[in-house]
Design a protein around this motif. Structure first.
Motif, PDB file in Angstrom:
ATOM      1  N   PHE A   1       0.711  -1.256  -0.111  1.00 59.51           N
ATOM      2  CA  PHE A   1       0.014   0.317   0.372  1.00 59.51           C
ATOM      3  C   PHE A   1       0.792   0.857   0.452  1.00 59.51           C
ATOM      4  N   TYR A   2       1.479   1.271   0.610  1.00 53.85           N
ATOM      5  CA  TYR A   2       2.984   2.753   0.884  1.00 53.85           C
ATOM      6  C   TYR A   2       3.482   2.586  -0.691  1.00 53.85           C
ATOM      7  N   LEU A   3       4.399   1.663  -1.586  1.00 54.30           N
ATOM      8  CA  LEU A   3       4.034   1.617  -2.600  1.00 54.30           C
ATOM      9  C   LEU A   3       3.134   1.780  -3.585  1.00 54.30           C
TER      10      LEU A   3
ATOM     11  N   THR B   1       0.805 -18.451  -4.096  1.00 53.96           N
ATOM     12  CA  THR B   1       2.398 -18.692  -5.412  1.00 53.96           C
ATOM     13  C   THR B   1       3.331 -17.270  -4.543  1.00 53.96           C
ATOM     14  N   ILE B   2       3.028 -16.579  -4.751  1.00 54.98           N
ATOM     15  CA  ILE B   2       3.606 -15.044  -4.315  1.00 54.98           C
ATOM     16  C   ILE B   2       3.106 -14.237  -3.585  1.00 54.98           C
ATOM     17  N   GLY B   3       1.888 -14.586  -2.785  1.00 57.68           N
ATOM     18  CA  GLY B   3       1.577 -14.009  -1.805  1.00 57.68           C
ATOM     19  C   GLY B   3       1.193 -12.360  -2.335  1.00 57.68           C
ATOM     20  N   VAL B   4       1.406 -11.275  -1.610  1.00 60.25           N
ATOM     21  CA  VAL B   4       1.271 -10.326  -1.728  1.00 60.25           C
ATOM     22  C   VAL B   4       1.275  -9.531  -3.269  1.00 60.25           C
ATOM     23  N   THR B   5       3.010  -9.925  -3.210  1.00 59.35           N
ATOM     24  CA  THR B   5       3.430  -9.234  -4.795  1.00 59.35           C
ATOM     25  C   THR B   5       2.655  -9.569  -6.226  1.00 59.35           C
ATOM     26  N   SER B   6       1.953 -10.686  -5.403  1.00 54.32           N
ATOM     27  CA  SER B   6       0.906 -10.660  -6.738  1.00 54.32           C
ATOM     28  C   SER B   6      -0.369  -9.706  -7.493  1.00 54.32           C
ATOM     29  N   MET B   7      -0.553  -8.518  -6.271  1.00 51.19           N
ATOM     30  CA  MET B   7      -0.731  -7.734  -6.587  1.00 51.19           C
ATOM     31  C   MET B   7      -0.880  -6.782  -7.278  1.00 51.19           C
TER      32      MET B   7
ATOM     33  N   ILE C   1       8.131  -6.340  -5.267  1.00 50.17           N
ATOM     34  CA  ILE C   1       7.199  -5.225  -5.066  1.00 50.17           C
ATOM     35  C   ILE C   1       7.723  -3.815  -5.186  1.00 50.17           C
ATOM     36  N   TYR C   2       8.218  -3.359  -5.360  1.00 43.20           N
ATOM     37  CA  TYR C   2      10.003  -2.167  -5.096  1.00 43.20           C
ATOM     38  C   TYR C   2       9.450  -2.119  -6.367  1.00 43.20           C
ATOM     39  N   TYR C   3      10.389  -3.556  -7.078  1.00 47.40           N
ATOM     40  CA  TYR C   3      10.701  -2.632  -8.940  1.00 47.40           C
ATOM     41  C   TYR C   3       9.552  -2.619  -9.491  1.00 47.40           C
ATOM     42  N   ALA C   4       8.550  -3.538  -9.355  1.00 47.44           N
ATOM     43  CA  ALA C   4       7.225  -3.290 -10.066  1.00 47.44           C
ATOM     44  C   ALA C   4       6.792  -2.055 -10.011  1.00 47.44           C
ATOM     45  N   SER C   5       7.228  -1.986  -9.216  1.00 44.39           N
ATOM     46  CA  SER C   5       6.192  -0.485  -9.041  1.00 44.39           C
ATOM     47  C   SER C   5       6.788   0.873  -9.368  1.00 44.39           C
ATOM     48  N   LEU C   6       7.600   0.708  -9.858  1.00 46.87           N
ATOM     49  CA  LEU C   6       8.513   2.096  -9.991  1.00 46.87           C
ATOM     50  C   LEU C   6       8.247   2.139 -12.075  1.00 46.87           C
ATOM     51  N   TRP C   7       8.022   0.381 -13.003  1.00 47.40           N
ATOM     52  CA  TRP C   7       7.467   0.395 -13.921  1.00 47.40           C
ATOM     53  C   TRP C   7       5.743   1.100 -13.938  1.00 47.40           C
ATOM     54  N   LEU C   8       4.889   0.227 -12.763  1.00 46.41           N
ATOM     55  CA  LEU C   8       3.596   0.816 -12.593  1.00 46.41           C
ATOM     56  C   LEU C   8       3.656   2.558 -12.598  1.00 46.41           C
ATOM     57  N   MET C   9       4.408   3.216 -12.374  1.00 47.97           N
ATOM     58  CA  MET C   9       4.663   4.792 -11.826  1.00 47.97           C
ATOM     59  C   MET C   9       4.416   5.581 -13.580  1.00 47.97           C
TER      60      MET C   9
ATOM     61  N   PRO D   1       3.707  -3.233  12.850  1.00 50.28           N
ATOM     62  CA  PRO D   1       3.065  -3.990  11.189  1.00 50.28           C
ATOM     63  C   PRO D   1       1.101  -3.957  11.345  1.00 50.28           C
ATOM     64  N   GLY D   2       1.556  -3.654  10.293  1.00 54.75           N
ATOM     65  CA  GLY D   2      -0.299  -3.245   9.850  1.00 54.75           C
ATOM     66  C   GLY D   2      -0.749  -2.311   9.893  1.00 54.75           C
ATOM     67  N   ALA D   3      -0.121  -1.204  10.507  1.00 54.14           N
ATOM     68  CA  ALA D   3      -0.856   0.178  10.794  1.00 54.14           C
ATOM     69  C   ALA D   3      -0.338   0.987   9.413  1.00 54.14           C
ATOM     70  N   ILE D   4      -0.003   0.979   8.843  1.00 52.70           N
ATOM     71  CA  ILE D   4      -0.346   1.320   7.096  1.00 52.70           C
ATOM     72  C   ILE D   4      -1.304   1.002   6.667  1.00 52.70           C
ATOM     73  N   THR D   5      -1.822  -0.457   6.690  1.00 53.04           N
ATOM     74  CA  THR D   5      -2.589  -1.468   5.826  1.00 53.04           C
ATOM     75  C   THR D   5      -4.337  -0.744   6.667  1.00 53.04           C
ATOM     76  N   ILE D   6      -4.354  -0.519   7.938  1.00 52.99           N
ATOM     77  CA  ILE D   6      -5.227  -0.344   8.924  1.00 52.99           C
ATOM     78  C   ILE D   6      -5.735   0.817   8.278  1.00 52.99           C
ATOM     79  N   ILE D   7      -5.270   1.514   8.136  1.00 57.82           N
ATOM     80  CA  ILE D   7      -5.439   3.308   7.584  1.00 57.82           C
ATOM     81  C   ILE D   7      -5.757   3.570   6.079  1.00 57.82           C
TER      82      ILE D   7
END
Length: 435
Positions: free
Chosen positions: A47-49, A182-188, A131-139, A256-262
């Motif tokens: 969620f942060y990225l 298979t890849i968890g959170v990274t799938s999103m 997640i970080y590297y994929a977010s660069l191209w998503l940007m 951990p989880g504070a950003i997700t809850i917000i």
């Protein structure tokens, strides 16, 4: 589905429908994330990225809406369609080049960059580095998509941004369901990238077929006279990005989880605002046409009527959400992997954050007057002041009360922003009446 330009009335109706549908899908997406992943460091980093990518794309969108589109519409009507294409293409290729340069530089820097821009433990960053590297191209792709949709909106394709948003959220859900094991959170984040690329193809085809857009027409000199306005607004949006990310950076240090809850709370609160944002996008085009037609006296009156109605409507909605906050947090989000303690915190945050809605809705309408009248410097100055104040308040409140402090300051900042914008427009209106 056949897409075509719409009247203002039809645009508002269709946009409202697609807004509800898109936000409904987004709501389902967040429920699935809460159910399968709960609230942990992985979802925090995602969620942060992801939100950072949206903010950067929003910078391009704001520049287009407030500076480029009003000027391009004047070129369209007073010069030629080719002049408009040269003008808008020049800016598009300019920001694409800058983003590509940025991606190259941070890629060369390696894994040090995510450690600088986030406050997560290094071992967690290493675990979720895809997640970080994929977010660069998503940007890059998302910023381009937001820009192209703003061009199409200026041709009265009012529903298009929400259709794209619907496809994006649908792609995230599909990737989550298929690859969560298979890849968890990274799938999103992977689902976001693929859906965004599909959106890009659709937008380009639509522009070529419906607008006969020629992407090879470029003249960088056409934007040179607006360089100061563009850089000024870009700087202001950069401050907005910092002010929005800064509290998340601080919160990533805590549990951990504070950003997700917000994020769950904010996305739920922002859902009713989706159709309002689309409605004010239609309002922006109407105000631009009033400006072009020399009907200056109608600009503020039109925006003011809409602002008051939106305030009253969202105030009623806020009261309903406040009364149902426990049910929303515990019954809708508190299933699956969501810890009971996190659901309790979510209930409190929803109850507090919901009262930011009326002020956000009102300021969205009034801000359109700033863009139509060309009050860019004044807008920049107001937002610089508000964001500077917010950073100080967030630093103090998060230190003492963590996520609860963040929510309290968030509501206060929305109230302050609306008040300052209203006072300034009242002052400008009195000047015009006097003279």
């Amino acid at each position: 589905m056949k897409l075509k330009s719409e009247t203002y009335k039809k645009g508002a109706i269709h946009s409202s429908f697609f807004s509800v549908l898109a936000k409904g899908v987004a709501f389902v997406q967040h429920l699935l994330i809460a159910y399968y992943f709960g609230a942990n460091t992985g979802t925090d980093l995602y969620f942060y990225l992801f939100n950072l990518v949206i903010l950067i794309g929003g910078m391009i969108q704001t520049i287009a809406t407030s500076i480029l589109i009003p000027q391009s519409m004047l070129l369209r009507h007073s010069v030629s369609a080719k002049a408009e294409m040269k003008y808008l293409n020049a800016f598009m290729y300019g920001f694409i080049s800058l983003i590509l340069l940025f991606i190259l530089l941070v890629s060369l820097a390696g894994d040090r960059v995510p450690e600088l821009i986030t406050n997560f433990p290094s071992e967690d960053i290493e675990k979720y580095i895809p997640i970080y590297y994929a977010s660069l191209w998503l940007m890059l792709v998302m910023a381009t998509n937001l820009y192209l949709t703003e061009i199409l909106v200026s041709f009265k394709f009012f529903s298009l941004p929400l259709i794209c948003n619907l496809l994006l959220n649908g792609g995230i859900i599909l990737a989550l369901l298929l690859f969560k094991e298979t890849i968890g959170v990274t799938s999103m984040i992977y689902g976001s990238c693929i859906a965004s690329m599909i959106n890009s193809v659709i937008l380009i085809i639509l522009m070529k077929r419906k607008l006969q857009w020629k992407f090879l027409l470029i003249d960088f000199s056409t934007i040179s006279h607006q360089w100061k306005s563009i850089t000024g607004l870009a700087f202001n949006q950069g401050v907005v990005i910092f002010a929005s990310t800064f509290p998340m950076y601080l919160l990533s240090y805590y549990q951990p989880g504070a950003i997700t809850i917000i994020n769950y709370a904010q996305k739920f609160i922002q859902a009713p605002l989706a159709w309002i944002q689309q409605f004010t996008a239609v309002l922006q085009i109407k105000l631009n046409n009033l400006k072009g037609g020399g009907k200056e006296h109608e600009i503020y009156q039109s925006a003011s009527r809409i602002a008051v109605r939106l305030f009253l409507l969202t105030l009623f909605t806020s009261l309903m959400i406040f009364l149902l906050r426990g049910f929303i947090a515990e019954t809708l989000f508190g299933l699956g992997e969501m810890p009971s303690e996190a659901a309790t915190k979510l209930s409190y945050l929803i109850g507090l954050l919901t009262f930011s809605m009326p002020f956000t809705a009102m300021s969205l309408a009034y801000m359109k007057v700033f863009f139509t009248q060309g009050y860019i410097r004044q807008y920049v100055a107001i937002m610089l002041f508000v964001n500077a104040v917010s950073c100080v308040m967030y630093a103090i409140s998060i230190y003492h009360w963590q996520e609860n402090g963040y929510a309290f300051v968030y509501v206060l900042i929305e109230m302050l922003t609306t008040l300052i914008i209203w006072l300034y427009l009242q002052k400008q209106l009195k000047k015009k009446v006097y003279y």
